[in-house]
Design a protein around this motif. Structure first.
Motif, short mmCIF file in Angstrom:
data_model
loop_
_atom_site.label_atom_id
_atom_site.label_comp_id
_atom_site.label_asym_id
_atom_site.label_seq_id
_atom_site.Cartn_x
_atom_site.Cartn_y
_atom_site.Cartn_z
N GLU A 92 0.92 -1.29 0.02
CA GLU A 92 0.08 -0.12 -0.07
C GLU A 92 0.91 1.27 -0.14
O GLU A 92 0.38 2.27 -0.64
CB GLU A 92 -1.02 -0.08 1.24
N PHE A 93 1.97 1.24 0.70
CA PHE A 93 2.67 2.55 0.80
C PHE A 93 4.15 2.30 0.06
O PHE A 93 4.84 3.41 0.09
CB PHE A 93 3.04 2.84 2.14
N GLY A 94 4.62 1.22 -0.56
CA GLY A 94 5.77 1.22 -1.43
C GLY A 94 7.00 1.11 -0.32
O GLY A 94 8.08 1.40 -0.85
N THR A 95 6.77 0.43 0.71
CA THR A 95 8.00 0.26 1.81
C THR A 95 8.76 -0.68 0.95
O THR A 95 8.66 -1.58 0.36
CB THR A 95 7.64 0.08 3.03
N ASN A 96 10.32 -0.67 1.77
CA ASN A 96 11.20 -1.74 1.28
C ASN A 96 12.12 -1.93 2.26
O ASN A 96 11.94 -1.74 3.60
CB ASN A 96 12.05 -1.13 -0.08
N ASN A 97 13.26 -2.76 2.28
CA ASN A 97 14.14 -3.15 3.36
C ASN A 97 14.91 -1.97 3.91
O ASN A 97 15.72 -2.30 4.78
CB ASN A 97 15.37 -4.08 2.75
N THR A 98 14.83 -0.82 3.40
CA THR A 98 15.73 0.23 4.29
C THR A 98 14.62 0.92 5.16
O THR A 98 14.95 1.86 6.03
CB THR A 98 15.84 1.42 3.18
N TRP A 99 13.33 0.50 5.23
CA TRP A 99 12.54 0.85 6.39
C TRP A 99 12.91 0.03 7.66
O TRP A 99 13.09 -1.20 7.73
CB TRP A 99 10.93 0.69 6.04
N ASN A 100 12.68 0.73 9.01
CA ASN A 100 12.81 0.12 10.12
C ASN A 100 11.40 -0.11 10.73
O ASN A 100 10.34 0.82 10.72
CB ASN A 100 13.52 1.08 11.00
N TYR A 101 11.25 -1.16 11.58
CA TYR A 101 9.95 -1.53 12.31
C TYR A 101 10.28 -1.65 13.81
O TYR A 101 11.31 -2.38 14.08
CB TYR A 101 9.50 -2.92 11.48
N PHE A 102 9.33 -1.01 14.52
CA PHE A 102 9.51 -1.15 15.95
C PHE A 102 8.28 -1.38 16.52
O PHE A 102 7.11 -1.33 15.98
CB PHE A 102 10.06 0.21 16.70
N ALA A 103 8.06 -2.15 17.91
CA ALA A 103 6.95 -2.48 18.55
C ALA A 103 7.25 -2.04 20.00
O ALA A 103 8.17 -2.34 20.60
CB ALA A 103 6.76 -3.84 18.34
N ASN A 104 5.95 -1.66 20.72
CA ASN A 104 6.04 -1.37 22.20
C ASN A 104 4.76 -2.01 22.52
O ASN A 104 3.70 -2.11 22.06
CB ASN A 104 6.10 0.21 22.20
N VAL A 105 4.67 -2.31 23.80
CA VAL A 105 3.70 -2.72 24.50
C VAL A 105 3.33 -1.96 25.74
O VAL A 105 4.25 -1.97 26.69
CB VAL A 105 3.77 -4.37 24.89
N ILE A 106 2.19 -1.56 25.93
CA ILE A 106 1.69 -0.73 26.97
C ILE A 106 0.94 -1.77 27.99
O ILE A 106 0.23 -2.54 27.63
CB ILE A 106 0.53 0.22 26.71
N VAL A 107 1.41 -1.82 29.17
CA VAL A 107 1.08 -2.87 30.14
C VAL A 107 0.12 -2.22 31.57
O VAL A 107 0.78 -1.24 31.82
CB VAL A 107 2.09 -3.67 30.73
N VAL A 108 -0.91 -2.71 31.72
CA VAL A 108 -1.64 -1.97 32.93
C VAL A 108 -2.12 -3.01 33.85
O VAL A 108 -2.45 -4.12 33.54
CB VAL A 108 -3.10 -1.45 32.19
N GLU A 109 -1.43 -2.85 35.37
CA GLU A 109 -2.07 -3.69 36.07
C GLU A 109 -3.30 -3.72 36.42
O GLU A 109 -3.99 -2.79 36.62
CB GLU A 109 -0.96 -3.58 37.50
N THR A 110 -3.95 -4.89 36.55
CA THR A 110 -5.29 -5.19 37.14
C THR A 110 -5.62 -5.29 38.54
O THR A 110 -6.63 -5.61 38.95
CB THR A 110 -6.17 -6.20 36.32
N SER A 111 -4.27 -5.56 39.36
CA SER A 111 -4.31 -5.65 40.72
C SER A 111 -3.03 -4.87 41.50
O SER A 111 -2.59 -3.92 40.44
CB SER A 111 -4.28 -7.08 41.15
N CYS A 112 -2.61 -5.10 42.51
CA CYS A 112 -1.54 -4.45 43.04
C CYS A 112 -1.78 -3.01 42.97
O CYS A 112 -2.90 -2.48 43.36
CB CYS A 112 -0.12 -4.90 42.52
#
Length: 215
Positions: free
Chosen positions: A151-171
């Motif tokens: 869809e956007f014409g990306t290639n191997n020069t692009w970088n991909y990152f990931a983050n996870v936001i975590v919320v405690e349901t206790s403590c």
């Protein structure tokens, strides 16, 4: 009972706030940019501003860059083996992901909850390992790469990152931000692809408990 009710209320309020930030203005185009933090985790006490800057950041000039919230992506994957083929249907739903064309960067942000203390989440005994979230991130990144290339014409020069936001349901109902390493994503992707091949084989030749796949 009062303290339990108060704790539950705090948990619900924290989760609803983060989900609201993902859903806000959902019916109109939303554009953000993303600047990667310089450390792998924001300690306990993650505040509203930190979360907002993560999912609604702007670049140095104040110009927004494309962002997508609660984005459902569907993909047909053709699996071929010995002159036979089958189409496998995949679906992902990303809480938030951003596309920075100027810096050739794609960032995936995912929201999780945990009933354990925040510091346990990324450990060997924590939820990230227990529930195979690496495999989920690997699958999502694999799909995003193919989507962005088409869809956007990306290639191997692009970088991909990931983050996870975590919320405690206790403590203490803390919230934290963890970066998912490239090696973790790659390992998860390899596991996902291996499982995808196994499903493809079974779709072609039938499911049988006597089948043993060799790694």
């Amino acid at each position: 009972m009062a303290s339990i009710h108060t704790r539950a209320s705090k948990t619900i309020a924290t989760i609803l706030l983060i989900k609201f930030l993902f859903f806000i203005l959902l019916n109109t185009p939303i554009y953000y940019t993303f600047s990667l933090i310089s450390f792998p985790r924001i300690p306990a006490g993650l505040n509203n501003k930190t979360i907002t800057n993560l999912i609604r950041p702007v670049d140095l000039f104040g110009d927004p860059i494309a962002s997508y919230n609660e984005d459902a992506i569907f993909m047909d994957v053709k699996c071929s083996y010995k002159n036979k083929s089958v189409i496998l249907k995949l679906k992902m739903k990303a809480d938030n992901w951003t596309l920075d064309k100027d810096n050739k960067k794609v960032v995936l942000n995912d929201l999780k909850t945990t009933s354990k203390p925040l510091g346990f989440f990324m450990q060997e005994y924590g939820s990230f390992v227990k529930f195979h979230y690496a495999r989920q991130f690997g699958m999502y990144m694999w799909m995003l790469k193919h989507l962005c290339k088409k869809e956007f014409g990306t290639n191997n020069t692009w970088n991909y990152f990931a983050n996870v936001i975590v919320v405690e349901t206790s403590c203490e109902n803390k919230a934290g931000l963890f970066r998912v390493s490239r090696s973790t994503i790659k390992n998860g992707e390899n596991e996902f692809i291996q499982l995808l091949k196994q499903v493809g084989y079974c779709e072609l030749y039938g499911y049988d408990d006597s089948i043993n796949f060799i790694e």
